[in-house]
Write a protein that holds these residues in place. Structure first.
Motif, PDB file in Angstrom:
ATOM      1  N   LEU A 104      34.038  66.966  23.012  1.00 16.33           N
ATOM      2  CA  LEU A 104      32.692  66.055  22.724  1.00 16.33           C
ATOM      3  C   LEU A 104      32.598  65.180  21.610  1.00 16.33           C
ATOM      4  CD1 LEU A 104      31.419  65.153  24.932  1.00 16.33           C
ATOM      5  CD2 LEU A 104      30.139  67.568  24.682  1.00 16.33           C
ATOM      6  N   TRP A 137      26.323  57.940  21.990  1.00 16.09           N
ATOM      7  CA  TRP A 137      26.634  58.900  23.789  1.00 16.09           C
ATOM      8  C   TRP A 137      27.055  58.140  24.806  1.00 16.09           C
ATOM      9  CZ3 TRP A 137      24.390  57.707  27.542  1.00 16.09           C
ATOM     10  CH2 TRP A 137      23.177  57.521  27.530  1.00 16.09           C
ATOM     11  N   ALA A 140      30.945  58.631  24.196  1.00 12.38           N
ATOM     12  CA  ALA A 140      31.207  59.744  24.481  1.00 12.38           C
ATOM     13  C   ALA A 140      31.398  59.933  26.055  1.00 12.38           C
ATOM     14  CB  ALA A 140      30.935  60.494  23.962  1.00 12.38           C
ATOM     15  N   VAL A 141      30.178  60.012  26.647  1.00 12.09           N
ATOM     16  CA  VAL A 141      29.764  60.236  27.787  1.00 12.09           C
ATOM     17  C   VAL A 141      31.130  59.059  28.772  1.00 12.09           C
ATOM     18  CG1 VAL A 141      28.923  60.026  30.255  1.00 12.09           C
ATOM     19  CG2 VAL A 141      27.801  60.768  27.756  1.00 12.09           C
ATOM     20  N   ILE A 144      35.036  59.916  28.638  1.00 13.59           N
ATOM     21  CA  ILE A 144      35.349  61.586  28.626  1.00 13.59           C
ATOM     22  C   ILE A 144      35.147  61.659  29.802  1.00 13.59           C
ATOM     23  CG2 ILE A 144      33.782  63.501  29.738  1.00 13.59           C
ATOM     24  CD1 ILE A 144      35.213  64.011  26.576  1.00 13.59           C
TER      25      ILE A 144
END
Length: 407
Positions: A104, A137, A140-141, A144
């Motif tokens: 993360l 973010w 990343a979100v 993931i």
């Protein structure tokens, strides 16, 4: 001596039971170096009910602390008697959590740098780190969630069938990397019972991943913008662009109403011939035209499509290899491997990464898919799903994942 006598008696009792379901033509005792005790070569008495016959024999073997394998061999079938598969130690979920946190962080930093177009902060103080996290973010979100959906698809399907599977292991990468991660995987700690279980576990990951990747890519493209490409690049400077799959081309067309990248002209070629050539080679260069400058969320979606494509390559321990094995059997799957490797070798002249991938798959192909019952066939419904997965593979396959534009 008493234990050996008991084992021999149990094996004889088990053989008597197996003969209710299996014509035994030849018996071979395993040597000390073998992992099996006895092999019965012959044919099933009820070939149309192989799944039921195997389950009956397996349940009986378990009563005597044995395991069995049912395989095709020498144009016949063989039943192998082994000691019971040992229970493996429980995996440590703290490792999964630790790798997830590191990954993360890695994708946050990668997303932050991608949003700033790779420009490094003057100094890495708290404010710089907070800015990177703020900008990173969305990427990343997105990535993931896509990778997590893929692996949780495998996990849920495995648990549904009673196969011992671990939680996903995410793999972090150094922050100066395209995605900030090398993906994720689950560990299948027990052997699936038959082709049906192997097939279900194999397709669940790519289906779950692509179902998430499509809306993520569409969202990212809506956040992106079209910009002109330079007519000429400075000497010794290249421009890296993401490659195209049929799906990605289609998603760009849905959002922008045209095929991208759009060249300045077709160089005298028929547009259809131009696109066929560009799709498979990344040439000719579309410099002077225009293309979409993708948002980090679109980059994550594109990565999810690419991951699905790479996993569906029908070789070895990849999802595609498991699917091919489940549909046609290990013998056919192994015989087709050289064909797929040859095709990847040809594609390597357009993108050298295929040569590395082919070498990796040669190693992975040393470990074919395993099933306790490899004889029982798939049902018609699963064969239809297999056809769907072939269509998905065609749509997501990216012949040239990275296009390098040079003048």
């Amino acid at each position: 001596m008493e234990m050996e006598t008991t084992s021999v008696n149990n094996l004889q009792t088990l053989r008597d039971f197996i003969e209710r379901y299996f014509f035994i033509e030849r018996v071979t005792e395993g040597k000390p170096a073998d992992k099996w005790k006895v092999k019965y070569l012959g044919k099933l008495r009820f070939p149309d009910r192989s799944e039921w016959a195997f389950e009956e024999m397996e349940n009986k073997a378990a009563q005597y602390n044995f395991s069995i394998l049912l395989v095709e061999e020498q144009d016949k079938q063989a039943v192998y008697i082994l000691d019971a598969f040992p229970d493996k130690k429980k995996s440590n979920p703290k490792i999964n959590l630790f790798l997830f946190i590191i990954t993360l962080i890695s994708v946050l930093v990668t997303g932050g740098l991608f949003s700033s177009q790779g420009e490094m902060p003057d100094k890495f103080d708290l404010n710089a780190l907070l800015l990177i996290a703020k900008n990173g973010w969305p990427f990343a979100v997105a990535i993931i969630v896509i990778l997590g959906a893929h692996e949780m698809g495998h996990y849920i399907a495995g648990k549904k069938h009673g196969v011992d599977v671990t939680l996903p292991y995410f793999i972090p990468m150094p922050v100066i990397s395209p995605f900030g991660t090398m993906g994720a995987f689950i560990n299948m700690r027990s052997i699936p019972k038959n082709r049906k279980q192997l097939f279900d576990i194999a397709i669940a990951g790519p289906l779950a991943g692509i179902i998430i990747a499509i809306p993520v890519t569409l969202l990212g493209l809506y956040l992106s913008r079209i910009e002109p490409l330079p007519l000429k690049l400075p000497a010794n400077i290249g421009l890296q662009m993401e490659g195209n799959s049929l799906l990605y081309l289609g998603l760009k067309y849905i959002v922008f109403g045209e095929l991208l990248p759009q060249p300045m002209d077709y160089g005298g070629l028929n547009p259809i011939l131009y696109w066929i050539r560009y799709f498979f080679t990344g040439q000719p260069s579309p410099l002077g035209g225009y293309d979409v400058m993708i948002h980090p969320v679109a980059w994550a979606g594109w990565a999810g499509i690419l991951v699905t494509a790479l996993n569906l390559v029908p070789i070895g321990q990849l999802d595609g290899g498991h699917i091919l094995n489940a549909v046609f059997g290990q013998k056919v799957a192994q015989s087709l491997t050289p064909v797929f490797l040859f095709l990847m070798g040809i594609l390597g002249f357009a993108w050298a990464g295929w040569w590395f991938w082919a070498l990796l798959l040669i190693f992975l192909n040393r470990f074919p898919s395993q099933m306790r019952d490899s004889i029982s066939k798939l049902d018609p419904t699963r064969k239809k799903w297999a056809l769907l997965m072939l269509i998905v593979f065609i749509l997501v396959f990216t012949p040239v994942p990275i296009v390098l534009l040079t003048d």
